[in-house]
Design an enzyme around this catalytic site. Structure first.
Site, PDB file in Angstrom:
ATOM      1  N   SER B 148      45.717  18.539  20.897  1.00  0.00           N
ATOM      2  CA  SER B 148      46.639  17.830  21.777  1.00  0.00           C
ATOM      3  C   SER B 148      48.038  17.799  21.142  1.00  0.00           C
ATOM      4  O   SER B 148      48.561  18.845  20.767  1.00  0.00           O
ATOM      5  CB  SER B 148      46.080  16.429  22.039  1.00  0.00           C
ATOM      6  OG  SER B 148      46.767  15.780  23.059  1.00  0.00           O
ATOM      7  N   ASP B 322      39.652  20.201  31.031  1.00  0.00           N
ATOM      8  CA  ASP B 322      40.830  19.458  30.560  1.00  0.00           C
ATOM      9  C   ASP B 322      41.950  19.641  31.580  1.00  0.00           C
ATOM     10  O   ASP B 322      42.524  20.719  31.696  1.00  0.00           O
ATOM     11  CB  ASP B 322      41.236  20.010  29.189  1.00  0.00           C
ATOM     12  CG  ASP B 322      42.397  19.245  28.567  1.00  0.00           C
ATOM     13  OD1 ASP B 322      43.011  18.407  29.261  1.00  0.00           O
ATOM     14  OD2 ASP B 322      42.698  19.487  27.384  1.00  0.00           O
ATOM     15  N   HIS B 355      39.999  16.365  28.486  1.00  0.00           N
ATOM     16  CA  HIS B 355      40.841  16.463  27.296  1.00  0.00           C
ATOM     17  C   HIS B 355      40.147  15.886  26.054  1.00  0.00           C
ATOM     18  O   HIS B 355      40.312  16.396  24.946  1.00  0.00           O
ATOM     19  CB  HIS B 355      42.150  15.716  27.554  1.00  0.00           C
ATOM     20  CG  HIS B 355      43.188  15.931  26.497  1.00  0.00           C
ATOM     21  ND1 HIS B 355      43.694  17.175  26.196  1.00  0.00           N
ATOM     22  CD2 HIS B 355      43.808  15.060  25.654  1.00  0.00           C
ATOM     23  CE1 HIS B 355      44.595  17.057  25.217  1.00  0.00           C
ATOM     24  NE2 HIS B 355      44.673  15.796  24.870  1.00  0.00           N
TER      25      HIS B 355
END
Lengths: 381, 381
Positions: B148, B322, B355
């Site tokens: 991320s 995601d 995610h």
């Protein structure tokens, strides 16, 4: 230009609500367009979604910019042609656009309802709409039609009053909210009720409005109405006040609170505007009505069984980029109707605009609805 | 069990920041696991995302439940094997888990920074991390790795210090935020800064915390971390305190504010927990660093040109569900690297968790990283 005339109907008798409570001495704001034929067979009821009202089509006298929220769909010569159909728009109970809602006076107490306004459901709204039709002398509807939450009301009409609905037009809707839908509603509600200006829903008496919460609620809503693609096309990473459209034309401000990107400016503007006119208690009520709607619930989650009692014919429309009520959700309804051998037409419109598409001028979508109304819906003239 | 020992490094000299400001007399919290070899060639730097810290792996003495945030990935015999690699976790500037941040004292004024903490960017963090490595006597990293926002730092390392990074492992990341990503960040920030307890970022002096805003921010975050599928599987429309798992077992409460659905209970719990420990100013800073990151910006939006100066080898990983940083965003990076003839491995893991998957125990994902570290990353022992 179609001129709209808002009207109001008062109801003395108590309306029993799904919660067990009831509401009495209420009124519904509504508008009608076109002429009811002698057989009273050409009436079309339009159900509205969260941020809309009975003002569906046309403009108000002397206010050329006051178009109804579905004016591209409904009017003389439009897909739902008011030269042929008698169209009725009605504002739902608990709304803040005219019908009795949280800002009105509770007949028992003489106080403003505020947070004491009873929780209303899609089913309650449909019952209230049915009473309005009774008062207008309309037994059978040529069609009920709505998008999003309006589509849920339309679907519920076919279950609550199967014999009164010839055709149901359900656009960009779903048989219930999924967990993510409920989650977004819940965040919006928490933003409102934790705003210190909410005063437990009795903010009217304090002369304040929980605008902070309403702004956040609206910003969240807007994100879910738009598709990723249209957001990137419309805003992308464009900076606010960039000298040209080339994003590198100005430097970052390096601020956590100043508006830096166009998308921020857009969301803040939408939030501000909404907080000026929308009622916080109405927001809670309407999002909760969305959460609760789930006709399959009483049938162990089996939508096919839930829709077994429908008698209407159906048109369902979904939009490919709608991630709020995705095409898969419309297909669940279609499948359940087909399982029950109902007559159903279904179109998945390849539109870039996400959930908002149901309000926009997509030519294929408008042509489809026009064609359905022209070829399928007889009015027994 | 790996026992972690938090350490802190002080830096007197001013660190110039991308904004033009600078920060001096700051410290960085960090942890190391494993042993630096004589050639100093086996160091792996782990970069963290929004809600994480230098405590990457292992537990603290006597606290068996204090596992680091990537403990399933890093440790003795784990995919990033600390028997072989010397792993460094570092808390970023502006965070609230140990390194100098908004709740610390500004050396110029003797006052708590609060909202006056300078805006820091991904590039600034990388520069601060590089100084830490200098102080540890590490010139070249066998790998930099992060998920991320941590993946963005990893990518930035390969641009800012191309010769110091042998391998870059970029997981569930993106070359920049899109409009929707920025939009969610902006709503979260507005919820925080419009909380009356925020006091323009100087709430510490008032003895309060803008918990209402932090709760909303975290609830929004959680929705975007999870996939639609996993939310429906885990929560669906299940009612809170239903007698059995059959949703129809209890009736609705017909309330707009009570917890009705499990998903509401989950989000409120996550929001409450977060508001107890996370700093509001840190939230603003970190989300803004996310917004600002955009290495292609200085190259007219051309990511291929932006990545032309990289010299590292790359592993990129994305997860099919995601929707925050979708596989398409990772593929943009892969394409730009391939255009530049860089050595790049890419895996799209078919995982249901959205995610969040980058932190979870997906066997294929863990095996892939293990294999990459075992077969590709030489440490010149």
């Amino acid at each position: 230009m179609l001129i709209a005339h808002p009207q109001s109907m008062h109801f003395d008798a108590a309306l029993p609500l799904q919660s067990g409570a009831s509401i009495r001495d209420y009124h519904l704001s509504y508008e009608t367009y076109g002429t009811l034929n002698a057989a009273k067979s050409n009436a079309v009821l339009i159900c509205h979604a969260l941020n809309a009202s009975h003002h569906v089509a046309g403009v108000y006298e002397g206010q050329p910019k006051s178009e109804g929220w579905w004016d591209n769909m409904i009017g003389p010569g439009k897909p739902v042609d008011t030269n042929k159909f008698f169209v009725i728009g009605v504002n739902n109970l608990g709304s803040c656009f005219g019908s009795t809602g949280p800002m009105h006076t509770h007949p028992d107490t003489g106080q403003v309802y505020g947070a004491d306004f009873p929780v209303v459901t899609v089913e309650d709204w449909v019952n209230a709409q049915a009473r309005l039709l009774d008062a207008l002398g309309i037994d059978t509807l040529a069609a009920v039609m709505g998008g999003s939450l309006g589509g849920m009301q339309t679907l519920s009409w076919t279950l609550q009053y199967p014999q009164r609905v010839k055709h149901a037009v359900v656009v960009a809707s779903a048989p219930n909210l999924n967990a993510e839908n409920i989650a977004f509603n819940e965040v919006a509600r928490r933003a409102i009720v934790t705003d210190p200006d909410f005063h437990n829903g009795h903010f009217y008496a304090h002369g304040v409005v929980p605008k902070r919460g309403l702004r956040i609620a609206r910003m969240i809503g807007h994100i879910t109405y738009l598709s990723d693609d249209v957001m990137n096309d419309k805003f992308g990473r464009k900076l606010r006040d960039a000298v040209t459209s080339t994003q590198a034309e100005r430097d970052y401000k390096f601020s956590t609170q100043d508006v830096e990107f166009e998308i921020e400016s857009y969301l803040r503007y939408q939030g501000d505007k909404f907080s000026e006119y929308f009622d916080a208690n109405t927001y809670l009520l309407i999002t909760r009505a969305l959460d609760y709607f789930d006709p399959a619930r009483a049938h162990g989650g089996n939508l096919t069984r839930a829709l077994a009692h429908t008698q209407s014919k159906f048109l369902l429309v979904s939009f490919t980029t709608d991630w709020r009520f995705s095409p898969a959700r419309s297909r669940e309804i279609v499948k359940a109707l087909v399982d029950n051998r109902r007559e159903v037409s279904y179109a998945e419109i390849d539109a870039p605009h996400g959930h908002d598409a149901f309000l926009l001028d997509d030519p294929r979508y408008l042509a489809l609805v026009r064609s359905y109304f022209e070829s399928k819906i007889g009015v027994g003239l």
